[in-house]
Design a protein around this motif. Sequence first.
Motif, mmCIF file in Angstrom:
data_model
loop_
_atom_site.group_PDB
_atom_site.id
_atom_site.type_symbol
_atom_site.label_atom_id
_atom_site.label_comp_id
_atom_site.label_asym_id
_atom_site.label_seq_id
_atom_site.Cartn_x
_atom_site.Cartn_y
_atom_site.Cartn_z
ATOM 1 N N UNK A 137 0.148 -2.003 5.470
ATOM 2 C CA UNK A 137 1.303 -2.299 6.315
ATOM 3 C C UNK A 137 2.479 -1.380 6.006
ATOM 4 N N UNK A 138 3.286 -1.121 7.023
ATOM 5 C CA UNK A 138 4.527 -0.372 6.830
ATOM 6 C C UNK A 138 5.576 -1.294 6.223
ATOM 7 N N UNK A 139 6.702 -0.708 5.826
ATOM 8 C CA UNK A 139 7.778 -1.505 5.229
ATOM 9 C C UNK A 139 8.244 -2.635 6.134
ATOM 10 N N UNK A 140 8.434 -2.318 7.404
ATOM 11 C CA UNK A 140 8.886 -3.333 8.351
ATOM 12 C C UNK A 140 7.855 -4.427 8.528
ATOM 13 N N UNK A 141 6.580 -4.024 8.614
ATOM 14 C CA UNK A 141 5.510 -5.018 8.778
ATOM 15 C C UNK A 141 5.400 -5.905 7.546
#
Lengths: 292, 234
Positions: free
Chosen positions: B134-138
């Motif tokens: 996952x990305x930081x936002x996710x």
Amino acid sequence: MQQLITTVLTGLTLGMVYAAFALALVLIWRATRIVNFAQAPMAMITTYLALVLIDAGLSYWVGFAVALVSGLLLGALVERLVVRHLTGSSEINAVILTLGLFIVIHALAALVFGSRYRSFPAPFGLRGFQVGDTTIALTGFGVFTIVSVMVVMGLLVLLFRGTDLGLKMRAAAFDQEISRLLGVRVGRMLTLGWALAALVGSLSGLLIAGGGLVHPSYMDGVVVYGFVAAVLGGLESPPGAVAGGLILGLALSLVSGYVGSELVPLACLVILMAVLLVRPGGLFSHVRARRV
Amino acid sequence: MLAVEDLTAGYGPVTALDGVSFTAARGQITAVLGANGAGKTTLLRTISGLVRPSRGSVRLGEHDLTTVAAERMARLGLAHVPEGRGVITELTVEENLRLGRLVRLRRVGAGDLDRAYALFPALAQRRRQSAHVLSGGERQMLVIARALMAEPTVLLLDEPSLGLAPRIVVQIFDLLASLVADDGLTVVLVEQNARSALSIADRGVVLNLGRLVVSDTAAALAGDEQLRHAYLGF
């Protein structure tokens, strides 16, 4: 050809025993990041308990069950009384501590059970099956060994992948603080991890003892092989431990059959080195940096 | 209502939190603001039981939470999302979410997972994947969704905007505002990003070196130029 089959079958059976021991190491490593060097004498003690009962006239299976249950309790006890106090201290403390336990349990066993060799029964035949007019190297007890380790591994995978309890145990192993915030009783999960590991360790003790001799140090040789098998599998995954055990068992059996049995310990360490050079995370791990 | 009274805590000889009192009203967002080292994170960690206070009390409704262990807080309706996105990366997205609902006594089917995926469609596409991808936002969405799985009455959020693109921050803050409006959730939001935090908060609390400087409505804090310059950096 027949020699190859014999060697492979011996290797499989032997590999399953290493696999069981490796499984025990992996379970504790996953839960508490400790390599439990005391696993061998813990399994030795529970095997002796089984032997005492069997010698007293009870059936093999009563001894078998008592050994597994006492393994469960011993693992929980060791975690609660000894390992728990290590929380937050340096990693080397854990190594020293489990080595210390190794020595203490050894000494206790020699005091209580004596240090002479005693023979341990096997529940199934120790003679190879007949195929046509040749005897192959697979025995009834060998089949029992293979099946029981596969069953234990299957149950562990089910526990970890398929149940809420297993999910909590994994979470507690990976991140204690987050797990606590999500309501997981981390201490209990760690105790349970040690208990399960000691149960599997007890199984490996029984399998190694079956049809052979027990002695306070009879498990010590397995420590090295079991440890190498666990590292081959990446120290993290139960299926990895079993695969590592099988690979090691086969490789060592081939070395023993075709090169010379005196080279087995050396071959074991060469395999360890080769794997660590090529895949430092073990054969079955997705190598990934942790510790953020 | 979450009521914090004279809360004092520290690490060894260092006092990180010194006699802080405030209340976070039900169905409101209370922003906790201040510079690095002001004691914001310690405040949340003390409320959720990760740090033992040396003095003072924490109450949630009629429950006294002061001496309650962190692992029991989730059952009492308090969820804490710590700083640094506490995603367990070795588990899948769905396993992280399932972990969040284990404290609930009433067993529910997959309905609550569906609700989480409806709130955060980005997670639905990755439900079977390791949370590692996952990305930081996710990740921030996942930890909020995971905290909501326990159906908390109070949500403590530590720096949800840290390191995220402004667009994602807006998305997450909008979602928080709608959760508060729809479900009556009580949110305590720790932020360095004071301007964004005050834009969605009802009230604000400003800490400096472990002490409470001021507690007022968000509008009043945002309108106080002197205070903004001195403590909030905008």
